[in-house]
Every structure is written in C-alpha cells, then in structure tokens.
Design an enzyme around this catalytic site. Structure first.
Site, PDB file in Angstrom:
ATOM      1  N   ARG A  79      20.606  33.299  28.485  1.00 59.27           N
ATOM      2  CA  ARG A  79      20.649  34.459  27.593  1.00 59.27           C
ATOM      3  C   ARG A  79      20.058  34.114  26.229  1.00 59.27           C
ATOM      4  NH1 ARG A  79      25.552  35.511  26.318  1.00 59.27           N
ATOM      5  NH2 ARG A  79      26.707  34.290  27.835  1.00 59.27           N
ATOM      6  N   HIS A 244      35.007  40.662  29.458  1.00 59.17           N
ATOM      7  CA  HIS A 244      34.255  39.616  30.158  1.00 59.17           C
ATOM      8  C   HIS A 244      35.270  38.821  30.985  1.00 59.17           C
ATOM      9  CE1 HIS A 244      31.365  35.927  29.751  1.00 59.17           C
ATOM     10  NE2 HIS A 244      31.009  36.672  30.772  1.00 59.17           N
ATOM     11  N   CYS A 269      32.503  28.099  31.698  1.00 57.10           N
ATOM     12  CA  CYS A 269      33.750  27.419  31.323  1.00 57.10           C
ATOM     13  C   CYS A 269      34.843  27.624  32.369  1.00 57.10           C
ATOM     14  CB  CYS A 269      34.232  27.906  29.970  1.00 57.10           C
ATOM     15  SG  CYS A 269      33.171  27.398  28.630  1.00 57.10           S
ATOM     16  N   SER A 273      35.036  29.546  38.901  1.00 55.04           N
ATOM     17  CA  SER A 273      35.792  28.585  39.716  1.00 55.04           C
ATOM     18  C   SER A 273      37.278  28.918  39.717  1.00 55.04           C
ATOM     19  CB  SER A 273      35.517  27.148  39.281  1.00 55.04           C
ATOM     20  OG  SER A 273      35.963  26.940  37.987  1.00 55.04           O
ATOM     21  N   ASP A 286      33.266  38.376  36.724  1.00 55.00           N
ATOM     22  CA  ASP A 286      32.552  38.432  35.435  1.00 55.00           C
ATOM     23  C   ASP A 286      32.961  39.588  34.512  1.00 55.00           C
ATOM     24  OD1 ASP A 286      30.702  37.139  33.748  1.00 55.00           O
ATOM     25  OD2 ASP A 286      29.100  38.525  34.292  1.00 55.00           O
ATOM     26  N   ARG A 384      21.121  29.433  39.188  1.00 52.84           N
ATOM     27  CA  ARG A 384      22.181  30.320  39.716  1.00 52.84           C
ATOM     28  C   ARG A 384      21.950  30.713  41.162  1.00 52.84           C
ATOM     29  NH1 ARG A 384      26.012  32.709  35.598  1.00 52.84           N
ATOM     30  NH2 ARG A 384      25.460  31.548  33.716  1.00 52.84           N
TER      31      ARG A 384
HETATM   32  C1  SPV Z   1      27.196  34.684  31.534  1.00 55.52           C
HETATM   33  O1  SPV Z   1      26.366  33.975  30.930  1.00 55.52           O
HETATM   34  O2  SPV Z   1      28.281  34.990  31.031  1.00 55.52           O
HETATM   35  C2  SPV Z   1      26.912  35.158  32.892  1.00 55.52           C
HETATM   36  C3  SPV Z   1      25.554  35.088  33.378  1.00 55.52           C
HETATM   37  O3  SPV Z   1      27.782  35.676  33.531  1.00 55.52           O
HETATM   38  S1  SPV Z   1      24.506  36.159  32.522  1.00 55.52           S
HETATM   39  O4  SPV Z   1      25.283  36.913  31.571  1.00 55.52           O
HETATM   40  O5  SPV Z   1      23.902  37.037  33.468  1.00 55.52           O
HETATM   41  O6  SPV Z   1      23.546  35.341  31.858  1.00 55.52           O
HETATM   42 MN    MN Z   2      29.501  36.160  32.253  1.00 57.87          MN
END
Ligand code: SPV
Ligand code: MN
Length: 617
Positions: A79, A244, A269, A273, A286, A384
């Site tokens: 990102r 998130h 982090c 998992s 996510d 990924r």
């Molecule tokens: C994150 O970086 O928090 C992710 C992957 O879940 S992405 O946001 O798509 O880069």
């Molecule tokens: Mn994320």
C-alpha cells in the site's frame, strides 16, 4: 458508446438506474477505453474475466489446475500511504495526521491523470455486494477497471452484485471505484507512471475513490481498502461501525458452544493467522461491518475471500492454508517465485530454487541486484495469495448469513516487542476503546517504506481513517453503550513480546490466549485486576496449555510473559499523551483512563519497581 456491445448496453439498461448510466457515460468519455465489457452475475461473464486476465497476460497459468500467478510492478508491492489522500472541502475538519488534499485541487490533478489513461485498453464494468446478499448490512459497489486481474481478484474476494443493484430501485446509494493500471511495461505498470502518477484519491463527498497507475490490490481493488475508507465515513455518520477486523468462531474443547469475536491487528501482525487458528472457524480475516440488531452486536464479513500474506505459510504453522494453496482450486498467487510452473515462497518449509520468475522479472537469479543496488529476494515479503473462504475446511457456516453473527468479544493487538503482556482483558468497554486507541506496532512490509519502526496504529484502522479520531472514539463508545448488557468484552493481545531478542511465545500459543478470553466472555475464569486490565491467572493458563497442547506451562514462562513492565507502560502512556493532546475533541473518558492508569502505575512502580511479577499483584 460504440465501445459497448448492444448486449452489454442492454445489461446496463436492465438496471433501470440513471445514476449508473450517467457514470458510465462520463467515465468512458474521460478514460477513453477502446472496448468496454459489462459483467453481470452469470457464470459465463465471470469465467470470461478470468480467461481475459490470462489472455491479456496479467495472469499466467501454473501447473496445478486453477492456479495462476500475477505480478505487480517491482515498485508497487504494498500500500502506498504517501499517495493515498482524502479529498477534503474547506468545511471538513480532519486530524493533522491524515493525508488530505483540498478536494478541488485533488480532483483537478487526478482528472488530468485520468484523461485518456485507458486509450488502447479495455475496461470492465463490475457490480459487487459488500456483504451477504439481501442483508441490511450490505452496500453496493460499482467498479470500473482496466485490470482484468483486479476484476478477477474481486470475483474471488467478493460477492457478485448485479442483481443486488436492481434492488436499489434507481437510487444512487452505492460506492464507485475507478481504477487504471496506467501505461504498462510488459504486464506491469511503468515505473515512470508510478513515480509521476500513482494516486489513490478518496472522495468522501462523491462516494467514490479514484485510483490510478497501480496494480497492488491494496491500492487498486476498489472493494478492499478503498471501500473500507468510504464505509468508515458512512458508518460514522450513521450509527454502525466499519472496522479492520477479522470475524471468527471460537470452539472451546469439551464445551458445546461457539462464541464469535472480532479482532483488529495492523497489517501483517497476525490477523489472518488468528482467524485461522486450528480447530476454530473463520468468517472473515480483514474487514467487518458491525451493527446493533435487537440489542446485540452483530457483524458480517463484507468480503468472501482472503488476500493473505504468503510468507511463513508452512505445513506446521498454517496447515489449513498450506493445504489449500497446494491443491487444485481457483486461486491467484501474487509476487512469488515461479520455477517451471511451480510456486515457491519465503519460509514455506522447504528449499527454494535459486532462479525463476519473480516480482523483479522473468529471469531472476539469486544474487541479482535491483536498480538501487539492493539484492533482490526470492519473493517480496508482502507477496500474497487470493482464495475463497468457502474453499477452506474451517469456513464458518454463517459466512453468508444475512444477519451476521453475534459478537461477544473484541481483540486488539500490535507488533510490540517490549511493553504489553500476551493477553489481558479491558476493565470496561471504554477501557477497551482506550486499548484499541493506543495500539502501537512496528511497521511491516504491507506498506511501502522501512519495516520495524514503532508507530501508533489506533484501532489498527488508522491507515484507513477518514474522520477525526475524536468522533471515531465517541461513536465507538455510543455503539457499545447501546448494546448494554450484551456489550462485547475487549481484550488486548501481543504475539510479539521478546526477551533478549527472542520471542517469549510459540506461534500457536495464541490459541491459549483466545480460549482464556472465550472463557472470560462466559464469566468462567477468575482474573487478577491490575491498572492495565484483568490478567489471566497461572492455574487457568496452565490447565489450558495442558488441555490444548498437552504441554506443561511453567511458572517461569508465566512470569516472563505476564509480568507488568511498569516502566515501559508508563513510557507508552507518555507517547500516547503526546499523540492525542494535539487532536481535537478526544472524548473525556480517554483522558480519565490515561490519567488514572498513569497514577496507578506510578504507585505500583514506587512500591514494587519497574517490573512486577503477576504473583505479586
Ligand atoms: C492490509 O495491508 O491490511 C491488507 C492487504 O489486508 S491490502 O490492504 O490489500 O494491502
Ligand atoms: Mn488488512
């Protein structure tokens, strides 16, 4: 509109939505693609997208059935926080820490970048549902993109929404995402376009995100982190939350129940998992939308897939994912090493070949250097995989439940090597918000820039926040208070505590922390009240280690892991005070908690010193 076939135009007309029609016209005129495809929910259309990503070279088939590899530019592997900006009007107040730009100026800049950016390229028009079909939680999303990899990823990660758009009855209550990978060099965005024109502009007032000259999913996929930002804005101007967070079901052994919880962790982090801990079930890893329904906190996963970090996925630590990635199914790998049609990644539990195709190009060899003179690794650490949750053997049966699942616990955690204990329960809902607000984490490869630097990461959601922090916390407080007796319990976890440079825990120990918390959600364990929260008792953890891993948990381990690092905790409070004192309208409860905690920790330090064993509390 001669770029649209009659059949595709008809698909648009059948939506009976003048707003969609207007946007299609407007953006075709601006972006000037040579051909436009309208994709509905039919399998035939969806199959076309995947095949087209392969035909255009954005993805390549691997030996295993259903597997493909996609590469993002070497310079677009994570990102881009620097070029992700919120467009603000003069009346909009934001924290100084958010990356903003004047709306008019930003729109002018990005519309110039967008002018003709799709010339010679094809564009897909996609309709998605963020959330289960026919659910009050769900938002509609319209996507324009010239990347068929992006469109294909979204099919794996999200639910289709063409039919859902019909239910809008002509309204403009949907998000819009416009994406272009820009000029390509082979199949990846040109470095020059990235340097000069990678922009991700979040237009809250226009309910849209415009993202140009990139491919990495966190920058390009409308429905992932771009929609997260629009939904945070929407939720906080209504009465729900967008977080998130993973959502998972906890299944304690010998107790006939499932308890659902959510958890927010900064990227890389331990969020995925945790949601994948063996023996538990995953709803999402996510992004969660949370609402109060009939006095209960309920949550849905707005996604239906996982875009997970592949580094470290091996048969011992992540058996379920490893198996999923090594058997035939539709999946996309990104930015890993391919040798002879076989995928390889970092710490996969076996040796890697010293050459092949990777994120730096077709013919990588160990020892090769990049243009900056740095040695190129086998794979990027943020490489990924993209899979459907329904393909996982631990997929939760409520994954698509339109009413979501009832949430009884919330976890917050960061990458913290020296301050927090592995698990602790908050003293109250408000204290839980304080715990979330004070998450700090060492930076990782999920964002561009140096890794390993301690930074604040409020609610693990700060990268995506588009409202003032004070408003965000006030809304969290109201939300929990509305749930009354059904308000979830809040926990802080830290999987990364180190002593003398060594982790104090094994990776899977998190299962014990989760099960202790699950018991607390049902008022089953006693705990030690401390200034920073309720600490687990040794006997309970000992019994859990025995039951779960048949392992003797020693008093020494307990003392090492659960002693209060009083001096470090006080230093953290100072950092938090500095962070928040410059913010406007931070709610009073935050300061009350900070001041009380400081006073109590100072008293503890005066009586017992910098490091206090849990047996002395
Ligand atoms: C994150 O970086 O928090 C992710 C992957 O879940 S992405 O946001 O798509 O880069
Ligand atoms: Mn994320």
């Amino acid at each position: 509109m001669n770029v649209l076939s009659e059949k595709d135009l008809k698909k648009l007309e059948e939506l009976n939505n003048e707003h969609v029609m207007k946007l299609v016209h407007e953006y075709i005129e601006l972006l000037r693609p040579s051909k436009v495809w309208v994709i509905n929910d039919e399998q035939e259309d969806i199959d076309f997208i995947r095949q087209h990503a392969i035909d255009l070279g954005e993805e390549e088939k691997l030996n295993m059935k259903g597997h493909t590899i996609h590469y993002d530019s070497y310079y677009d592997q994570a990102r881009d926080k620097k070029n992700t900006r919120i467009l603000v009007t003069p009346d909009q107040r934001m924290s100084d820490k958010l990356n903003t730009i004047d709306r008019e100026e930003g729109l002018k800049e990005i519309f110039e970048i967008m002018d003709g950016i799709m010339e010679g390229k094809e564009m897909a028009i996609r309709f998605f549902a963020l959330g289960p079909t026919n659910s009050n939680f769900t938002q509609c999303a319209l996507q324009f993109t010239d990347s068929f990899y992006v469109a294909h990823s979204e099919d794996i990660l999200y639910r289709t929404g063409y039919e859902q758009f019909k239910e809008l009855n002509g309204s403009d209550n949907f998000f819009l995402f416009v994406h272009s990978a820009g000029k390509l060099d082979g199949n990846v965005t040109c470095k020059d376009s990235i340097d000069k024109g990678r922009r991700i502009y979040v237009d809250l007032k226009g309910n849209r995100v415009l993202t140009m000259n990139n491919q990495y999913a966190g920058n390009s996929l409308g429905l992932k982190k771009l929609a997260l930002r629009l939904a945070i804005y929407k939720a906080n101007h209504e009465d729900w939350l967008t977080e998130h967070m993973f959502i998972m079901g906890l299944h304690p052994e010998g107790k006939d129940r499932v308890t659902y919880c959510t958890g927010a962790y900064p990227s890389a982090c331990g969020k995925t998992s945790t949601a994948m801990v063996p023996g538990q079930s995953i709803v999402g890893d996510d992004i969660a939308y949370l609402r109060i329904v009939n006095g209960e906190v309920r949550a849905v996963n707005i996604e239906s897939g996982v875009f997970g970090i592949i580094k470290d996925v091996n048969p011992i630590d992540d058996p379920v994912i490893y198996k999923t990635l090594t058997t035939p199914r539709e999946l996309i790998f990104s930015n890993i090493l391919i040798n002879d049609g076989v995928p390889y990644w970092l710490n996969m539990g076996k040796g890697l070949p010293k050459s092949g195709m990777n994120h730096s190009g077709k013919n990588w060899k160990l020892g090769d250097k990049d243009a900056e003179g740095n040695e190129i690794n086998y794979c990027h650490p943020n490489a990924r995989y993209t899979i459907r949750i329904s393909e996982l053997e631990n997929a939760d049966p409520n994954l698509h439940n339109p009413d979501g699942v009832r949430i009884d616990g919330v976890f917050y955690g960061g990458r913290d090597s020296d301050t927090n204990v592995p698990v602790i329960e908050s003293l109250s809902w408000e204290h839980g918000i304080f715990i979330g607000a004070t998450v700090e984490s060492e930076t990782t490869s999920a964002t561009l820039g140096k890794a390993g630097v301690r930074k604040p990461s409020p609610m693990a959601n700060f990268d995506f926040l588009v409202i003032p922090l004070g408003l965000y916390y006030a809304n969290h407080k109201k939300f929990g208070n509305r749930a009354g007796a059904n308000c979830p319990k809040v926990f802080a976890t830290n999987y990364f505590l180190k002593v003398d440079g060594e982790f104090t825990n094994a990776k899977l120990d998190k299962k014990v922390w989760l099960m202790w918390a699950e018991g607390r959600m049902h008022n089953e364990y006693d705990a030690i009240k401390t200034p920073i929260g309720y600490l687990p008792k040794y006997e309970d953890l000992k019994a859990l280690f025995k039951q779960i891993f048949d392992k003797e948990y020693s008093e020494d381990d307990y003392v090492t892991q659960f002693s209060l690092r009083v001096q470090k905790l006080l230093e953290k409070l100072d950092r938090m005070e500095d962070l928040y004192k410059v913010e406007k309208d931070i709610p009073a409860f935050f300061w009350d908690i900070l001041h009380t905690q400081r006073k109590e920790l100072q008293e503890l330090k005066a009586s017992q010193g910098d490091l206090v064993s849990p047996f002395d509390l």
